[in-house]
Scaffold this motif. Structure first.
Motif, PDB file in Angstrom:
ATOM      1  N   ALA A  24     164.876  59.551  60.487  1.00 18.92           N
ATOM      2  CA  ALA A  24     165.052  60.498  59.389  1.00 18.92           C
ATOM      3  C   ALA A  24     163.735  60.705  58.645  1.00 18.92           C
ATOM      4  O   ALA A  24     163.402  61.842  58.272  1.00 18.92           O
ATOM      5  CB  ALA A  24     166.135  60.009  58.434  1.00 18.92           C
ATOM      6  N   LEU A  25     162.978  59.634  58.425  1.00 18.87           N
ATOM      7  CA  LEU A  25     161.676  59.762  57.761  1.00 18.87           C
ATOM      8  C   LEU A  25     160.717  60.609  58.590  1.00 18.87           C
ATOM      9  O   LEU A  25     159.949  61.407  58.047  1.00 18.87           O
ATOM     10  CB  LEU A  25     161.077  58.384  57.484  1.00 18.87           C
ATOM     11  CG  LEU A  25     161.734  57.592  56.363  1.00 18.87           C
ATOM     12  CD1 LEU A  25     161.221  56.157  56.349  1.00 18.87           C
ATOM     13  CD2 LEU A  25     161.505  58.261  55.018  1.00 18.87           C
ATOM     14  N   GLU A  26     160.756  60.454  59.898  1.00 19.59           N
ATOM     15  CA  GLU A  26     159.907  61.269  60.766  1.00 19.59           C
ATOM     16  C   GLU A  26     160.292  62.750  60.672  1.00 19.59           C
ATOM     17  O   GLU A  26     159.414  63.612  60.618  1.00 19.59           O
ATOM     18  CB  GLU A  26     160.000  60.771  62.201  1.00 19.59           C
ATOM     19  CG  GLU A  26     159.323  59.426  62.404  1.00 19.59           C
ATOM     20  CD  GLU A  26     159.558  58.822  63.779  1.00 19.59           C
ATOM     21  OE1 GLU A  26     160.035  59.544  64.690  1.00 19.59           O
ATOM     22  OE2 GLU A  26     159.269  57.625  63.939  1.00 19.59           O
ATOM     23  N   PHE A  27     161.595  63.032  60.627  1.00 21.92           N
ATOM     24  CA  PHE A  27     162.049  64.420  60.450  1.00 21.92           C
ATOM     25  C   PHE A  27     161.560  64.966  59.117  1.00 21.92           C
ATOM     26  O   PHE A  27     161.096  66.119  59.029  1.00 21.92           O
ATOM     27  CB  PHE A  27     163.571  64.522  60.512  1.00 21.92           C
ATOM     28  CG  PHE A  27     164.158  64.392  61.894  1.00 21.92           C
ATOM     29  CD1 PHE A  27     163.488  64.830  63.025  1.00 21.92           C
ATOM     30  CD2 PHE A  27     165.410  63.824  62.063  1.00 21.92           C
ATOM     31  CE1 PHE A  27     164.035  64.721  64.289  1.00 21.92           C
ATOM     32  CE2 PHE A  27     165.977  63.705  63.323  1.00 21.92           C
ATOM     33  CZ  PHE A  27     165.286  64.152  64.436  1.00 21.92           C
ATOM     34  N   GLN A  28     161.678  64.159  58.067  1.00 16.82           N
ATOM     35  CA  GLN A  28     161.224  64.590  56.743  1.00 16.82           C
ATOM     36  C   GLN A  28     159.716  64.846  56.748  1.00 16.82           C
ATOM     37  O   GLN A  28     159.246  65.822  56.162  1.00 16.82           O
ATOM     38  CB  GLN A  28     161.565  63.531  55.688  1.00 16.82           C
ATOM     39  CG  GLN A  28     163.042  63.379  55.417  1.00 16.82           C
ATOM     40  CD  GLN A  28     163.618  64.577  54.705  1.00 16.82           C
ATOM     41  OE1 GLN A  28     162.968  65.193  53.883  1.00 16.82           O
ATOM     42  NE2 GLN A  28     164.858  64.908  55.011  1.00 16.82           N
ATOM     43  N   HIS A  29     158.979  63.971  57.397  1.00 19.29           N
ATOM     44  CA  HIS A  29     157.528  64.139  57.477  1.00 19.29           C
ATOM     45  C   HIS A  29     157.177  65.445  58.188  1.00 19.29           C
ATOM     46  O   HIS A  29     156.296  66.191  57.746  1.00 19.29           O
ATOM     47  CB  HIS A  29     156.893  62.947  58.198  1.00 19.29           C
ATOM     48  CG  HIS A  29     155.417  63.092  58.381  1.00 19.29           C
ATOM     49  ND1 HIS A  29     154.524  62.899  57.362  1.00 19.29           N
ATOM     50  CD2 HIS A  29     154.682  63.434  59.460  1.00 19.29           C
ATOM     51  CE1 HIS A  29     153.296  63.114  57.802  1.00 19.29           C
ATOM     52  NE2 HIS A  29     153.369  63.441  59.076  1.00 19.29           N
TER      53      HIS A  29
END
Length: 89
Positions: A24-29
């Motif tokens: 999820a953090l990678e998607f947000q990034h």
């Protein structure tokens, strides 16, 4: 045939949650990078992300639990957890 695992079910659950969080953090990034590439200021992106997160939290957990989460985030901010200069040991 099953093989014994060195992890408890609770540990496996925690590992799954951490892996999902990382994705999820990678998607947000990626969304952040795309937005800045389109010329949207970081402050506006952050505001939109927080609005979306708070709305979804209220929808899923209700206002009282959302408020408790926000208070815990406030404490974590004041403790420096999100500071870019923070060194993990």
């Amino acid at each position: 045939m099953t093989y014994p695992t060195p992890h408890t079910p609770e540990e496996l659950d925690d590992m799954i949650v951490q892996e999902k969080l990382q994705v999820a953090l990678e998607f947000q990034h990626d969304a952040w990078a795309e937005s800045t590439a389109d010329g949207i200021e970081p402050e506006i992106i952050a505001d939109a992300a927080m609005i979306t997160a708070i709305r979804e939290t209220v929808r899923v957990l209700g206002e009282d639990q959302a408020e408790a989460l926000l208070e815990s985030l406030r404490e974590r901010i004041l403790a420096g957890e999100f500071s870019p200069e923070r060194v993990l040991q």
